[in-house]
Design a protein around this motif. Structure first.
Motif, PDB file in Angstrom:
ATOM      1  N   GLN A   1     -16.613  -4.307   9.112  1.00 54.98           N
ATOM      2  CA  GLN A   1     -15.541  -3.328   8.985  1.00 54.98           C
ATOM      3  C   GLN A   1     -14.294  -3.828   9.689  1.00 54.98           C
ATOM      4  O   GLN A   1     -14.370  -4.574  10.669  1.00 54.98           O
ATOM      5  CB  GLN A   1     -15.954  -1.988   9.620  1.00 54.98           C
ATOM      6  CG  GLN A   1     -17.106  -1.292   8.948  1.00 54.98           C
ATOM      7  CD  GLN A   1     -18.437  -1.918   9.300  1.00 54.98           C
ATOM      8  OE1 GLN A   1     -18.662  -2.281  10.442  1.00 54.98           O
ATOM      9  NE2 GLN A   1     -19.293  -2.071   8.320  1.00 54.98           N
ATOM     10  N   SER A   2     -13.146  -3.373   9.203  1.00 59.12           N
ATOM     11  CA  SER A   2     -11.888  -3.661   9.882  1.00 59.12           C
ATOM     12  C   SER A   2     -10.928  -2.507   9.653  1.00 59.12           C
ATOM     13  O   SER A   2     -11.080  -1.742   8.695  1.00 59.12           O
ATOM     14  CB  SER A   2     -11.270  -4.973   9.395  1.00 59.12           C
ATOM     15  OG  SER A   2     -10.876  -4.862   8.049  1.00 59.12           O
ATOM     16  N   VAL A   3      -9.970  -2.389  10.542  1.00 57.91           N
ATOM     17  CA  VAL A   3      -8.976  -1.322  10.461  1.00 57.91           C
ATOM     18  C   VAL A   3      -7.604  -1.938  10.647  1.00 57.91           C
ATOM     19  O   VAL A   3      -7.408  -2.755  11.561  1.00 57.91           O
ATOM     20  CB  VAL A   3      -9.213  -0.261  11.555  1.00 57.91           C
ATOM     21  CG1 VAL A   3      -8.154   0.826  11.481  1.00 57.91           C
ATOM     22  CG2 VAL A   3     -10.604   0.340  11.419  1.00 57.91           C
TER      23      VAL A   3
ATOM     24  N   ARG B   1       0.273   5.069   9.455  1.00 59.31           N
ATOM     25  CA  ARG B   1      -0.609   4.583   8.407  1.00 59.31           C
ATOM     26  C   ARG B   1      -1.833   3.867   8.964  1.00 59.31           C
ATOM     27  O   ARG B   1      -1.736   3.134   9.945  1.00 59.31           O
ATOM     28  CB  ARG B   1       0.163   3.661   7.473  1.00 59.31           C
ATOM     29  CG  ARG B   1       1.279   4.367   6.710  1.00 59.31           C
ATOM     30  CD  ARG B   1       2.022   3.408   5.813  1.00 59.31           C
ATOM     31  NE  ARG B   1       2.804   2.452   6.584  1.00 59.31           N
ATOM     32  CZ  ARG B   1       3.384   1.383   6.042  1.00 59.31           C
ATOM     33  NH1 ARG B   1       3.242   1.129   4.758  1.00 59.31           N
ATOM     34  NH2 ARG B   1       4.096   0.563   6.802  1.00 59.31           N
ATOM     35  N   CYS B   2      -2.950   4.087   8.258  1.00 64.13           N
ATOM     36  CA  CYS B   2      -4.210   3.450   8.629  1.00 64.13           C
ATOM     37  C   CYS B   2      -4.967   3.114   7.360  1.00 64.13           C
ATOM     38  O   CYS B   2      -5.189   3.982   6.516  1.00 64.13           O
ATOM     39  CB  CYS B   2      -5.048   4.372   9.507  1.00 64.13           C
ATOM     40  SG  CYS B   2      -6.721   3.767   9.832  1.00 64.13           S
ATOM     41  N   ASN B   3      -5.348   1.873   7.240  1.00 58.90           N
ATOM     42  CA  ASN B   3      -6.210   1.442   6.153  1.00 58.90           C
ATOM     43  C   ASN B   3      -7.445   0.778   6.731  1.00 58.90           C
ATOM     44  O   ASN B   3      -7.376   0.118   7.762  1.00 58.90           O
ATOM     45  CB  ASN B   3      -5.482   0.465   5.219  1.00 58.90           C
ATOM     46  CG  ASN B   3      -4.448   1.163   4.382  1.00 58.90           C
ATOM     47  OD1 ASN B   3      -3.291   1.291   4.775  1.00 58.90           O
ATOM     48  ND2 ASN B   3      -4.866   1.626   3.220  1.00 58.90           N
ATOM     49  N   TYR B   4      -8.552   0.944   6.065  1.00 55.38           N
ATOM     50  CA  TYR B   4      -9.785   0.360   6.568  1.00 55.38           C
ATOM     51  C   TYR B   4     -10.459  -0.453   5.476  1.00 55.38           C
ATOM     52  O   TYR B   4     -10.167  -0.304   4.288  1.00 55.38           O
ATOM     53  CB  TYR B   4     -10.733   1.448   7.086  1.00 55.38           C
ATOM     54  CG  TYR B   4     -11.294   2.327   5.991  1.00 55.38           C
ATOM     55  CD1 TYR B   4     -10.603   3.451   5.561  1.00 55.38           C
ATOM     56  CD2 TYR B   4     -12.506   2.025   5.384  1.00 55.38           C
ATOM     57  CE1 TYR B   4     -11.095   4.241   4.542  1.00 55.38           C
ATOM     58  CE2 TYR B   4     -13.015   2.812   4.367  1.00 55.38           C
ATOM     59  CZ  TYR B   4     -12.296   3.919   3.947  1.00 55.38           C
ATOM     60  OH  TYR B   4     -12.790   4.694   2.934  1.00 55.38           O
ATOM     61  N   SER B   5     -11.348  -1.297   5.914  1.00 55.13           N
ATOM     62  CA  SER B   5     -12.130  -2.103   4.992  1.00 55.13           C
ATOM     63  C   SER B   5     -13.584  -1.990   5.405  1.00 55.13           C
ATOM     64  O   SER B   5     -13.924  -2.203   6.569  1.00 55.13           O
ATOM     65  CB  SER B   5     -11.671  -3.563   5.049  1.00 55.13           C
ATOM     66  OG  SER B   5     -12.540  -4.382   4.314  1.00 55.13           O
TER      67      SER B   5
ATOM     68  N   SER C   1     -17.788  -2.110   3.476  1.00 58.30           N
ATOM     69  CA  SER C   1     -18.656  -2.150   2.298  1.00 58.30           C
ATOM     70  C   SER C   1     -19.635  -0.980   2.281  1.00 58.30           C
ATOM     71  O   SER C   1     -20.356  -0.795   1.306  1.00 58.30           O
ATOM     72  CB  SER C   1     -19.430  -3.470   2.270  1.00 58.30           C
ATOM     73  OG  SER C   1     -20.181  -3.611   3.454  1.00 58.30           O
ATOM     74  N   VAL C   2     -19.634  -0.202   3.363  1.00 57.86           N
ATOM     75  CA  VAL C   2     -20.520   0.966   3.434  1.00 57.86           C
ATOM     76  C   VAL C   2     -19.689   2.188   3.797  1.00 57.86           C
ATOM     77  O   VAL C   2     -18.514   2.083   4.152  1.00 57.86           O
ATOM     78  CB  VAL C   2     -21.636   0.753   4.483  1.00 57.86           C
ATOM     79  CG1 VAL C   2     -22.513  -0.423   4.090  1.00 57.86           C
ATOM     80  CG2 VAL C   2     -21.049   0.530   5.863  1.00 57.86           C
ATOM     81  N   SER C   3     -20.316   3.340   3.708  1.00 56.54           N
ATOM     82  CA  SER C   3     -19.607   4.578   4.041  1.00 56.54           C
ATOM     83  C   SER C   3     -19.238   4.586   5.516  1.00 56.54           C
ATOM     84  O   SER C   3     -19.954   4.027   6.354  1.00 56.54           O
ATOM     85  CB  SER C   3     -20.486   5.781   3.721  1.00 56.54           C
ATOM     86  OG  SER C   3     -20.745   5.848   2.343  1.00 56.54           O
ATOM     87  N   VAL C   4     -18.123   5.218   5.823  1.00 55.22           N
ATOM     88  CA  VAL C   4     -17.625   5.223   7.201  1.00 55.22           C
ATOM     89  C   VAL C   4     -17.279   6.626   7.654  1.00 55.22           C
ATOM     90  O   VAL C   4     -17.063   7.536   6.848  1.00 55.22           O
ATOM     91  CB  VAL C   4     -16.364   4.342   7.356  1.00 55.22           C
ATOM     92  CG1 VAL C   4     -16.684   2.887   7.090  1.00 55.22           C
ATOM     93  CG2 VAL C   4     -15.246   4.836   6.457  1.00 55.22           C
TER      94      VAL C   4
ATOM     95  N   ALA D   1      -9.657   4.540  14.026  1.00 48.99           N
ATOM     96  CA  ALA D   1     -10.940   3.863  14.270  1.00 48.99           C
ATOM     97  C   ALA D   1     -11.966   4.295  13.238  1.00 48.99           C
ATOM     98  O   ALA D   1     -11.886   5.399  12.685  1.00 48.99           O
ATOM     99  CB  ALA D   1     -11.451   4.186  15.679  1.00 48.99           C
ATOM    100  N   VAL D   2     -12.930   3.415  12.994  1.00 47.17           N
ATOM    101  CA  VAL D   2     -14.016   3.732  12.078  1.00 47.17           C
ATOM    102  C   VAL D   2     -15.342   3.405  12.731  1.00 47.17           C
ATOM    103  O   VAL D   2     -15.422   2.560  13.620  1.00 47.17           O
ATOM    104  CB  VAL D   2     -13.915   2.933  10.750  1.00 47.17           C
ATOM    105  CG1 VAL D   2     -12.591   3.185  10.074  1.00 47.17           C
ATOM    106  CG2 VAL D   2     -14.134   1.447  10.962  1.00 47.17           C
ATOM    107  N   ASN D   3     -16.381   4.112  12.323  1.00 46.28           N
ATOM    108  CA  ASN D   3     -17.715   3.581  12.532  1.00 46.28           C
ATOM    109  C   ASN D   3     -18.542   3.853  11.280  1.00 46.28           C
ATOM    110  O   ASN D   3     -18.231   4.748  10.515  1.00 46.28           O
ATOM    111  CB  ASN D   3     -18.396   4.035  13.824  1.00 46.28           C
ATOM    112  CG  ASN D   3     -18.803   5.472  13.846  1.00 46.28           C
ATOM    113  OD1 ASN D   3     -18.332   6.225  14.667  1.00 46.28           O
ATOM    114  ND2 ASN D   3     -19.702   5.864  12.972  1.00 46.28           N
TER     115      ASN D   3
END
Lengths: 114, 115
Positions: free
Chosen positions: B2-4, B22-26, B28-31, B92-94
């Motif tokens: 993951q990346s933000v 603005r925030c974009n994330y990357s 491959s799974v749900s976050v 932030a993402v997890n």
């Protein structure tokens, strides 16, 4: 309101010295974390700790780093032999349980290695 | 992995003007998605979060963020900012899977509200 507390707020240490950063997480929380933020860079995950063991660690968290929960209340981060590049703000965080709950952060310890 | 990405390092805005961070994330799974705020000399505080359900989430102090899965974004907005909103804002993402709960942060955006 319960909070995560970190001591000291600022630590200056000489290169090669050992340093211990201390954190008191919220008392009923089960998951504990250390993050760091080098000046001008993003906040980076270092390590997560659950059930008295490391559950995940990043590439940054090499053999120079260790964590401990010695007495059921404190959560410490030890850097064995500090380098200049360890200078950063270190944040402790805790969660009640896993990913569904909010992570509460401490105010941080600014570590300066000279 | 993951990346933000927070595209704006600094956002200057006048008081009572609207703002969007603005925030974009990357991933491959749900976050799960979060915005944290850091006031000067303080720790990180949760501003709002998206776990599931309504894609528009709101905070108690007038901020809102909308989860857009197709654009992989979670932009933060406020229709009218106050001087006291001056702070550093972190997206932030997890990931939904796994149980360590680690957060991946963006670079942060400094919101500077001018009188």
């Amino acid at each position: 309101e319960p909070e995560v507390t970190q001591t000291p707020s600022h630590q200056v240490t000489q290169m090669g010295q050992e340093v211990i950063l201390r954190c008191v997480p919220i008392s009923n929380h089960l998951y504990f974390y250390w993050y760091r933020q080098i000046l001008g860079q993003k906040v980076e995950f270092l390590v997560s700790f659950y059930n008295n063991e490391i559950s995940e660690k990043s590439e940054i968290f090499d053999d120079q780093f260790s964590v401990e929960r010695p007495d059921g209340s404190n959560f410490t981060l030890k850097i064995r032999s500090t380098k200049l590049e360890d200078s950063a703000m270190y944040f402790c965080a805790s969660r009640l349980n896993g990913i569904y709950t909010e992570a509460f952060f401490g105010q941080g310890t600014r570590l300066t290695v000279v | 992995a993951q990346s933000v990405t927070q595209l704006d390092s600094q956002v200057p805005v006048f008081e009572e003007a609207p703002v969007e961070l603005r925030c974009n994330y990357s991933s491959s799974v749900s976050v799960y998605l979060f915005w944290y705020v850091q006031y000067p000399n303080q720790g990180l505080q949760l501003l709002l979060k998206y776990l599931s359900g309504s894609t528009l989430v709101e905070s108690i102090n007038g901020f809102e963020a909308e989860f857009n899965k197709s654009q992989t974004s979670f932009h933060l907005r406020k229709p009218s900012v106050h001087i006291s909103d001056t702070a550093e804002y972190f997206c932030a993402v997890n990931t939904v899977s796994g149980n360590t709960g680690k957060l991946i942060f963006g670079q942060g955006t400094t919101l500077q509200v001018k009188p």
